[in-house]
Design a protein around this motif. Structure first.
Motif, mmCIF file in Angstrom:
data_model
loop_
_atom_site.group_PDB
_atom_site.id
_atom_site.type_symbol
_atom_site.label_atom_id
_atom_site.label_comp_id
_atom_site.label_asym_id
_atom_site.label_seq_id
_atom_site.Cartn_x
_atom_site.Cartn_y
_atom_site.Cartn_z
ATOM 1 N N GLY A 176 -14.388 -11.270 -24.061
ATOM 2 C CA GLY A 176 -14.238 -11.239 -22.809
ATOM 3 C C GLY A 176 -15.284 -11.048 -21.779
ATOM 4 N N ALA A 177 -16.408 -10.362 -22.490
ATOM 5 C CA ALA A 177 -17.429 -10.140 -21.553
ATOM 6 C C ALA A 177 -18.302 -11.367 -21.128
ATOM 7 C CB ALA A 177 -18.494 -9.283 -22.574
ATOM 8 N N ASN A 178 -18.034 -12.544 -21.858
ATOM 9 C CA ASN A 178 -18.776 -13.892 -21.433
ATOM 10 C C ASN A 178 -17.914 -14.723 -20.744
ATOM 11 O OD1 ASN A 178 -16.783 -14.442 -23.525
ATOM 12 N ND2 ASN A 178 -18.341 -15.772 -24.487
ATOM 13 N N ALA A 179 -16.865 -13.979 -19.894
ATOM 14 C CA ALA A 179 -15.940 -15.041 -19.224
ATOM 15 C C ALA A 179 -16.830 -15.328 -17.997
ATOM 16 C CB ALA A 179 -14.851 -14.101 -18.721
ATOM 17 N N PRO A 180 -16.133 -16.635 -17.650
ATOM 18 C CA PRO A 180 -16.909 -17.331 -16.185
ATOM 19 C C PRO A 180 -17.225 -16.568 -15.135
ATOM 20 C CG PRO A 180 -15.088 -18.765 -17.067
ATOM 21 C CD PRO A 180 -14.992 -17.400 -17.697
ATOM 22 N N GLY A 181 -18.433 -16.508 -14.737
ATOM 23 C CA GLY A 181 -19.023 -15.471 -13.612
ATOM 24 C C GLY A 181 -19.869 -14.333 -14.186
ATOM 25 N N TRP A 182 -19.924 -14.396 -15.768
ATOM 26 C CA TRP A 182 -20.441 -13.186 -16.242
ATOM 27 C C TRP A 182 -21.998 -13.019 -15.609
ATOM 28 C CZ3 TRP A 182 -25.301 -14.673 -17.984
ATOM 29 C CH2 TRP A 182 -25.463 -16.102 -18.498
ATOM 30 N N THR A 183 -22.286 -11.712 -15.773
ATOM 31 C CA THR A 183 -23.780 -11.256 -15.416
ATOM 32 C C THR A 183 -24.604 -10.572 -16.195
ATOM 33 O OG1 THR A 183 -22.965 -9.352 -14.308
ATOM 34 C CG2 THR A 183 -23.022 -11.482 -12.933
ATOM 35 N N TYR A 184 -25.771 -10.655 -16.034
ATOM 36 C CA TYR A 184 -26.592 -9.699 -17.104
ATOM 37 C C TYR A 184 -26.254 -8.348 -16.951
ATOM 38 C CZ TYR A 184 -29.348 -13.971 -18.371
ATOM 39 O OH TYR A 184 -29.459 -15.172 -18.952
ATOM 40 N N ARG A 185 -26.171 -7.737 -15.511
ATOM 41 C CA ARG A 185 -25.790 -6.528 -15.383
ATOM 42 C C ARG A 185 -24.444 -5.932 -16.010
ATOM 43 N NH1 ARG A 185 -26.066 -4.248 -9.277
ATOM 44 N NH2 ARG A 185 -28.149 -4.571 -9.504
ATOM 45 N N GLY A 186 -23.473 -6.913 -15.925
ATOM 46 C CA GLY A 186 -22.141 -6.562 -16.509
ATOM 47 C C GLY A 186 -22.261 -6.590 -18.273
ATOM 48 N N PHE A 187 -23.067 -7.610 -18.807
ATOM 49 C CA PHE A 187 -23.512 -7.576 -20.103
ATOM 50 C C PHE A 187 -24.015 -6.103 -20.446
ATOM 51 C CE2 PHE A 187 -24.351 -12.257 -20.493
ATOM 52 C CZ PHE A 187 -23.144 -12.418 -20.487
ATOM 53 N N ASP A 188 -25.371 -5.630 -19.780
ATOM 54 C CA ASP A 188 -25.841 -4.319 -20.036
ATOM 55 C C ASP A 188 -24.917 -3.036 -20.006
ATOM 56 O OD1 ASP A 188 -28.160 -5.597 -20.605
ATOM 57 O OD2 ASP A 188 -28.748 -5.326 -18.412
ATOM 58 N N ALA A 189 -23.938 -3.421 -19.385
ATOM 59 C CA ALA A 189 -22.728 -2.241 -19.047
ATOM 60 C C ALA A 189 -21.961 -1.978 -20.347
ATOM 61 C CB ALA A 189 -21.982 -2.424 -17.987
ATOM 62 N N VAL A 190 -21.758 -3.205 -21.197
ATOM 63 C CA VAL A 190 -20.649 -3.069 -22.093
ATOM 64 C C VAL A 190 -21.454 -3.446 -23.619
ATOM 65 C CG1 VAL A 190 -18.754 -3.450 -20.925
ATOM 66 C CG2 VAL A 190 -20.151 -5.490 -21.850
ATOM 67 N N ALA A 191 -22.664 -3.859 -23.695
ATOM 68 C CA ALA A 191 -23.320 -4.499 -24.896
ATOM 69 C C ALA A 191 -23.871 -3.308 -25.713
ATOM 70 C CB ALA A 191 -24.435 -5.228 -24.698
ATOM 71 N N GLU A 192 -23.349 -3.476 -27.135
ATOM 72 C CA GLU A 192 -23.757 -2.778 -27.999
ATOM 73 C C GLU A 192 -25.026 -2.928 -29.058
ATOM 74 O OE1 GLU A 192 -20.698 -0.496 -29.968
ATOM 75 O OE2 GLU A 192 -19.488 -0.465 -28.335
ATOM 76 N N LYS A 193 -26.149 -2.188 -29.452
ATOM 77 C CA LYS A 193 -26.820 -2.636 -30.727
ATOM 78 C C LYS A 193 -26.089 -2.334 -32.110
ATOM 79 C CE LYS A 193 -29.888 0.076 -32.522
ATOM 80 N NZ LYS A 193 -29.718 -0.203 -33.991
ATOM 81 N N HIS A 194 -26.310 -3.332 -32.803
ATOM 82 C CA HIS A 194 -25.841 -3.186 -34.142
ATOM 83 C C HIS A 194 -26.343 -2.114 -34.821
ATOM 84 C CE1 HIS A 194 -24.142 -4.335 -38.189
ATOM 85 N NE2 HIS A 194 -23.791 -5.336 -37.645
ATOM 86 N N SER A 195 -25.281 -1.216 -35.371
ATOM 87 C CA SER A 195 -25.745 -0.168 -36.179
ATOM 88 C C SER A 195 -26.782 -0.024 -37.490
ATOM 89 C CB SER A 195 -24.746 0.960 -36.688
ATOM 90 O OG SER A 195 -23.864 0.365 -37.285
ATOM 91 N N ASP A 196 -26.727 -1.263 -37.978
ATOM 92 C CA ASP A 196 -27.425 -1.638 -39.118
ATOM 93 C C ASP A 196 -28.678 -2.246 -38.837
ATOM 94 O OD1 ASP A 196 -25.305 -0.210 -40.740
ATOM 95 O OD2 ASP A 196 -24.515 -2.220 -41.327
ATOM 96 N N ARG A 197 -29.048 -2.503 -37.731
ATOM 97 C CA ARG A 197 -30.402 -3.272 -37.278
ATOM 98 C C ARG A 197 -31.212 -2.441 -36.593
ATOM 99 N NH1 ARG A 197 -31.605 -7.679 -39.912
ATOM 100 N NH2 ARG A 197 -32.780 -8.455 -38.007
ATOM 101 N N ALA A 198 -32.450 -2.425 -36.939
ATOM 102 C CA ALA A 198 -33.464 -1.674 -36.340
ATOM 103 C C ALA A 198 -33.616 -1.912 -34.748
ATOM 104 C CB ALA A 198 -34.783 -2.148 -36.664
ATOM 105 N N GLY A 199 -33.923 -0.726 -33.931
ATOM 106 C CA GLY A 199 -34.040 -1.100 -32.656
ATOM 107 C C GLY A 199 -35.489 -1.459 -31.994
ATOM 108 N N PRO A 200 -35.532 -1.726 -30.932
ATOM 109 C CA PRO A 200 -36.951 -2.562 -30.467
ATOM 110 C C PRO A 200 -37.859 -1.434 -30.558
ATOM 111 C CG PRO A 200 -35.475 -1.576 -28.650
ATOM 112 C CD PRO A 200 -34.643 -1.394 -29.746
ATOM 113 N N PRO A 201 -39.261 -1.946 -30.763
ATOM 114 C CA PRO A 201 -40.176 -1.015 -31.027
ATOM 115 C C PRO A 201 -40.582 -0.466 -29.716
ATOM 116 C CG PRO A 201 -40.913 -3.445 -30.911
ATOM 117 C CD PRO A 201 -39.413 -3.376 -30.812
ATOM 118 N N GLU A 202 -41.440 0.565 -30.282
ATOM 119 C CA GLU A 202 -41.902 1.248 -29.098
ATOM 120 C C GLU A 202 -43.228 0.639 -28.128
ATOM 121 O OE1 GLU A 202 -43.542 5.146 -30.115
ATOM 122 O OE2 GLU A 202 -41.896 5.781 -30.908
#
Length: 335
Positions: free
Chosen positions: A122-148
């Protein structure tokens, strides 16, 4: 500094609204792509939103329903840009994706993998915003995070993932592209990562170049693709001397779907039965889960077989031993 022109490439079969959201994400870029090239793996072309950059839809046929390796090579051949940015059809590009990749990808620099964040249903429903994405998005626990820093070397080619990556067209040509002998789901990504390592092209993590993965029903391990996973694992072994996708094979073994017969290093993988509804339910991602997770399923299966809860060290040790067996490697003594 002038950045090289970037072609964004994706593959699509169904998922029309997901693809439309990819286009909307590209319209929001701080640096517009030269073009979007879509490898269409269905009969009909897509009706897509209007853009200020060209969209070219290339029909990709084949004897298999998911000619993924061949389709990636086809869109790369059609691309006109110096930088090839591959983004899966279920991934909405963040506003700086094109600029982030264009800043890094140069001939001889190898492959770059950007960030991936997962959205719930449901997060990609019409009218989505990047701010809305950032409020609910999660990183995959099995993937590396962004580099420093801006980039960091990825020292394990098995981490390569075609979901979101970029490479200069000269380096893609040097690699030979994706091996089209891989048919269906699984294995072609790891083979491409192994090939980059083999020819001496580095793989790097990138801070930024972010995408937001749109929810869709999925299963991990991909029990619905069991046949192609097994076949492609054997193709990888024929080519490189050992299998890949060993974590999925181990999960299939725990589920009683397959077994190894014979002795290391020449054992065969034998299918014992077809996946049923219970197997699919165990592996299925639910709408409240931003991503499916093979590790979660393996742990449940391990404890079901043992009839008790397992300590982390015991579970991980058993998984590593089983994975070594599927890789065609000798077992190691318990620590």
């Amino acid at each position: 500094m002038t950045h090289p022109a970037t072609s964004v490439l994706t593959l699509a079969s169904g998922r029309a609204e997901h693809l439309a959201n990819v286009v909307r994400g590209l319209r929001n870029q701080t640096e517009a792509p030269l073009e979007l090239v879509v490898g269409v793996m269905q009969d009909d072309l897509y009706d897509l939103p209007e853009t200020d950059f060209p969209i070219r839809q290339i029909r990709v046929g084949g004897d298999h329903a998911l000619p993924l390796a061949a389709a990636r090579n086809a869109v790369a051949r059609e691309a006109r840009g110096e930088v090839l940015a591959f983004v899966d059809v279920d991934c909405i590009p963040a506003p700086t994706l094109v600029a982030d990749y264009a800043r890094q990808a140069r001939a001889g620099a190898g492959c770059f993998m950007g960030e991936v964040m997962y959205l719930p249903g449901g997060a990609n429903a019409p009218g989505w915003t990047y701010r809305g994405f950032d409020a609910v998005a999660e990183k995959h626990s099995d993937r590396a995070g962004p580099p420093e820093g801006e980039t960091a070397p990825c020292t394990d080619y098995r981490c390569f993932w075609s979901l979101n990556f970029a490479i200069h067209r000269e380096d893609f040509a040097r690699s030979g592209g994706f091996d089209e002998r891989y048919q269906g789901y699984g294995g072609e990504d790891t083979d491409f990562g192994k090939t980059l390592d083999h020819v001496g092209l580095p793989i790097s993590w990138v801070r930024g170049a972010k995408v937001y993965h749109q929810y869709h029903p999925h299963a991990m391990p991909p029990v619905h693709h069991m046949d192609s996973v097994i076949a492609n694992a054997e193709r990888f072994r024929d080519k490189w001397g050992y299998r890949t996708m060993e974590h999925w094979l181990y999960a299939f073994e725990l589920m009683g779907l397959i077994e190894k017969r014979g002795h290391w290093p020449t054992e065969d993988v034998i299918v014992l039965r077809r996946p049923n509804a219970a197997d699919e339910a165990l592996c299925r991602q639910q709408s409240h889960m931003p991503y499916a997770n093979t590790t979660r399923v393996i742990r449940q299966l391990q404890e079901r077989r043992a009839g008790r809860r397992l300590a982390d060290a015991e579970a991980v040790g058993a998984m590593r031993q089983a994975q070594r067996a599927f890789l065609g490697q000798a077992p190691v003594a318990a620590e």
